[in-house]
Design an enzyme around this catalytic site. Structure first.
Site, mmCIF file in Angstrom:
data_model
loop_
_atom_site.group_PDB
_atom_site.id
_atom_site.type_symbol
_atom_site.label_atom_id
_atom_site.label_comp_id
_atom_site.label_asym_id
_atom_site.label_seq_id
_atom_site.Cartn_x
_atom_site.Cartn_y
_atom_site.Cartn_z
ATOM 1 N N LYS A 1 0.995 -1.090 0.130
ATOM 2 C CA LYS A 1 -0.130 -0.066 0.267
ATOM 3 C C LYS A 1 0.922 1.296 0.055
ATOM 4 C CE LYS A 1 -4.166 -1.823 2.292
ATOM 5 N NZ LYS A 1 -3.998 -3.073 1.986
ATOM 6 N N ASP B 1 -1.193 -2.179 -3.987
ATOM 7 C CA ASP B 1 -2.695 -2.469 -3.800
ATOM 8 C C ASP B 1 -3.332 -0.935 -4.134
ATOM 9 O OD1 ASP B 1 -2.466 -4.687 -2.427
ATOM 10 O OD2 ASP B 1 -2.691 -4.006 -0.435
ATOM 11 N N ARG C 1 -4.115 -6.555 -11.212
ATOM 12 C CA ARG C 1 -5.251 -7.267 -10.216
ATOM 13 C C ARG C 1 -6.586 -6.509 -10.180
ATOM 14 N NH1 ARG C 1 -3.841 -6.109 -4.383
ATOM 15 N NH2 ARG C 1 -2.061 -7.708 -4.389
ATOM 16 N N LYS D 1 -13.265 -6.002 -6.455
ATOM 17 C CA LYS D 1 -14.415 -5.171 -6.475
ATOM 18 C C LYS D 1 -14.333 -3.939 -5.950
ATOM 19 C CE LYS D 1 -17.730 -9.141 -7.074
ATOM 20 N NZ LYS D 1 -18.944 -9.799 -6.242
HETATM 21 C C1 LIG Z 1 -6.301 -10.963 -3.394
HETATM 22 C C2 LIG Z 1 -7.086 -9.747 -3.141
HETATM 23 C C3 LIG Z 1 -6.619 -8.754 -3.384
HETATM 24 C C4 LIG Z 1 -7.145 -7.380 -3.027
HETATM 25 N N1 LIG Z 1 -6.806 -6.059 -3.077
HETATM 26 C C5 LIG Z 1 -7.597 -5.149 -3.077
HETATM 27 C C6 LIG Z 1 -7.176 -3.758 -3.185
HETATM 28 O O1 LIG Z 1 -5.979 -3.665 -3.572
HETATM 29 N N2 LIG Z 1 -7.898 -2.940 -3.129
HETATM 30 C C7 LIG Z 1 -9.268 -2.852 -2.703
HETATM 31 O O2 LIG Z 1 -9.947 -1.729 -2.612
HETATM 32 N N3 LIG Z 1 -9.760 -4.083 -2.328
HETATM 33 C C8 LIG Z 1 -8.959 -5.320 -2.699
HETATM 34 N N4 LIG Z 1 -9.509 -6.404 -2.451
HETATM 35 C C9 LIG Z 1 -10.912 -6.858 -1.798
HETATM 36 C C10 LIG Z 1 -11.928 -6.782 -2.756
HETATM 37 O O3 LIG Z 1 -12.142 -5.257 -3.480
HETATM 38 C C11 LIG Z 1 -13.394 -7.092 -2.195
HETATM 39 O O4 LIG Z 1 -13.470 -6.272 -1.380
HETATM 40 C C12 LIG Z 1 -13.206 -8.555 -1.774
HETATM 41 O O5 LIG Z 1 -12.440 -9.440 -2.527
HETATM 42 C C13 LIG Z 1 -14.880 -9.164 -1.674
HETATM 43 O O6 LIG Z 1 -15.238 -8.947 -3.036
HETATM 44 P P1 LIG Z 1 -15.525 -10.434 -3.896
HETATM 45 O O7 LIG Z 1 -14.996 -10.166 -5.183
HETATM 46 O O8 LIG Z 1 -14.924 -11.551 -3.012
HETATM 47 O O9 LIG Z 1 -16.811 -10.550 -3.892
HETATM 48 P P2 LIG Z 1 -18.066 -10.659 -2.763
HETATM 49 O O10 LIG Z 1 -19.557 -10.318 -3.803
HETATM 50 O O11 LIG Z 1 -18.057 -9.421 -1.881
HETATM 51 O O12 LIG Z 1 -18.254 -11.918 -2.134
HETATM 52 C C14 LIG Z 1 -18.526 -12.937 -2.752
HETATM 53 C C15 LIG Z 1 -18.698 -14.339 -1.879
HETATM 54 O O13 LIG Z 1 -17.165 -14.455 -1.270
HETATM 55 C C16 LIG Z 1 -17.245 -14.844 -0.053
HETATM 56 N N5 LIG Z 1 -16.565 -13.805 0.569
HETATM 57 C C17 LIG Z 1 -15.972 -12.487 0.112
HETATM 58 N N6 LIG Z 1 -15.464 -11.738 1.337
HETATM 59 C C18 LIG Z 1 -15.407 -12.498 2.219
HETATM 60 C C19 LIG Z 1 -14.859 -12.234 3.672
HETATM 61 N N7 LIG Z 1 -13.963 -11.169 3.756
HETATM 62 N N8 LIG Z 1 -15.050 -13.232 4.614
HETATM 63 C C20 LIG Z 1 -15.478 -14.277 4.134
HETATM 64 N N9 LIG Z 1 -16.116 -14.635 3.068
HETATM 65 C C21 LIG Z 1 -16.024 -13.628 1.997
HETATM 66 C C22 LIG Z 1 -18.660 -14.744 0.551
HETATM 67 O O14 LIG Z 1 -19.038 -16.075 0.385
HETATM 68 C C23 LIG Z 1 -19.329 -13.814 -0.601
HETATM 69 O O15 LIG Z 1 -20.744 -14.257 -0.702
HETATM 70 C C24 LIG Z 1 -8.740 -7.686 -2.663
HETATM 71 C C25 LIG Z 1 -9.184 -8.972 -2.740
HETATM 72 C C26 LIG Z 1 -8.241 -10.085 -2.835
HETATM 73 C C27 LIG Z 1 -9.039 -11.439 -2.825
#
Ligand SMILES: Cc1cc2nc3c(=O)[nH]c(=O)nc-3n(C[C@H](O)[C@H](O)[C@H](O)COP(=O)(O)OP(=O)(O)OC[C@H]3O[C@@H](n4cnc5c(N)ncnc54)[C@H](O)[C@@H]3O)c2cc1C
Length: 309
Positions: A98, A135, A185, A188
């Site tokens: 970050k 990030d 990367r 969402k």
């Molecule tokens: C490798 C990685 C790097 C990331 N880097 C960044 C970044 O640099 N900047 C940024 O703003 N965001 C980052 N994120 C976070 C991202 O933006 C989302 O907030 C997060 O991944 C949840 O979104 P989702 O795509 O998993 O979908 P969602 O619709 O949120 O989740 C889909 C399903 O996944 C499961 N799930 C999701 N999150 C969780 C949790 N925390 N605990 C348990 N189950 C969960 C649940 O079953 C949920 O129904 C990163 C995420 C990942 C995986």
């Protein structure tokens, strides 16, 4: 509503004091965070790599407020990279950074400070045969992060960046970033953004994600699909087939502690699956963002805070 409240709590010093000052079991934090020390992160990364997955390690901490903290964060990353190479892990393990942890938000010359510290980290990573992904933080930092990325890539071309599908601007950013060798990367987005800059509904965010992914999969870039969402993962795999991309010419990324069985299943299927491993003492803001994503985590967290054990 709950998501918005939680995300504003992630910036509240008072809430942070309550949460981190309370005696509670570490069960929930331990699920998502490797531990406080470099050795904890390296141990977890070694297990991940042994399981056939790969890893990216993030040292927790963000929005530092003085130049000493920024320099200390840089040194901690250099120490982490030394430990990864000493343990033979640089092939399967990169680091996530970050920019606000290395001074991006400092009033005097923050962007230049962050660039210099990030450059030292990227050069060390390159020397050891690994790399760095930046990030993405809240939208006020996006321009600065992309501009630092461009300067870093001039010296260390493998440096990657995260982009957030919830921002209106990201489709256009993906068009610009989708050039040969560019590691992007796509996630969402995890911050509390207003409708002036970001889609608010899950459906709109998912549609934007897919549009961005189509661009990244079509071009010569290296897409890193960061999501636990089963539909997004299926679409990513279908787009890879549609674009004649072999497994390994893109990767799927998930957070430590989230859907570990699915991570392993995908890796066993031959997908490159990278696990994001956070470590360090400053876990509060990271944990609150995880609770905002999955309110069920909040229940576990509150239970652990009131537990006597
Ligand atoms: C490798 C990685 C790097 C990331 N880097 C960044 C970044 O640099 N900047 C940024 O703003 N965001 C980052 N994120 C976070 C991202 O933006 C989302 O907030 C997060 O991944 C949840 O979104 P989702 O795509 O998993 O979908 P969602 O619709 O949120 O989740 C889909 C399903 O996944 C499961 N799930 C999701 N999150 C969780 C949790 N925390 N605990 C348990 N189950 C969960 C649940 O079953 C949920 O129904 C990163 C995420 C990942 C995986």
């Amino acid at each position: 509503m709950l998501r918005r409240l939680l995300l504003s709590a992630s910036r509240s010093e008072r809430m942070q004091g309550v949460a981190t000052g309370t005696r509670f079991t570490r069960a929930i934090v331990d699920r998502f965070v490797a531990g406080e020390h470099v050795s904890d992160a390296v141990g977890v990364a070694a297990d991940i790599v042994a399981s056939g997955r790969v890893a990216t390690i993030d040292r927790l901490g963000e929005a530092v407020t003085d130049s000493q903290q920024a320099a200390a964060a840089r040194d901690a990353y250099l120490e982490l990279l030394d430990a990864l190479t000493a343990n033979g892990l640089t092939e399967g393990c990169e680091v996530s950074l970050k920019l606000s942890s290395v001074g991006q938000l400092l009033a005097d010359d923050g962007e230049e400070t962050a660039f210099r510290h990030a450059m030292a980290i990227c050069e060390r990573a390159q020397e050891y045969g690994t790399t760095v992904t930046l990030d993405m933080e809240d939208h006020t930092t996006t321009d600065s992060t992309l501009s630092i990325l461009e300067r870093l890539r001039g010296h260390v071309p493998s440096v990657g960046v995260a982009v957030q599908a919830y921002l209106y601007r990201t489709e256009s950013d993906c068009e610009n970033l989708a050039v040969e060798g560019s590691r992007v990367r796509l996630c969402k987005g995890a911050y509390d953004e207003s409708e002036s800059v970001a889609y608010q509904s899950g459906k709109e965010i998912d549609l934007s994600f897919v549009r961005c992914l189509k661009t990244l999969m079509r071009e010569e870039s290296y897409p890193m699909v960061a999501s636990h969402d089963p539909r997004i993962l299926e679409i990513a795999q279908a787009l890879a087939i549609h674009n004649d991309r072999p497994k390994g010419s893109y990767e799927l990324q998930m957070l430590l502690g989230v859907r570990p069985e699915e991570q392993q299943r995908l890796a066993d299927e031959g997908e490159r699956v990278r696990v994001y491993i956070p470590y360090g003492e400053d876990w509060y803001e990271y944990m609150v963002r995880r609770m905002a994503e999955k309110p069920g985590n909040l229940g576990l967290f509150l239970k652990s805070m009131t537990s006597k054990k």
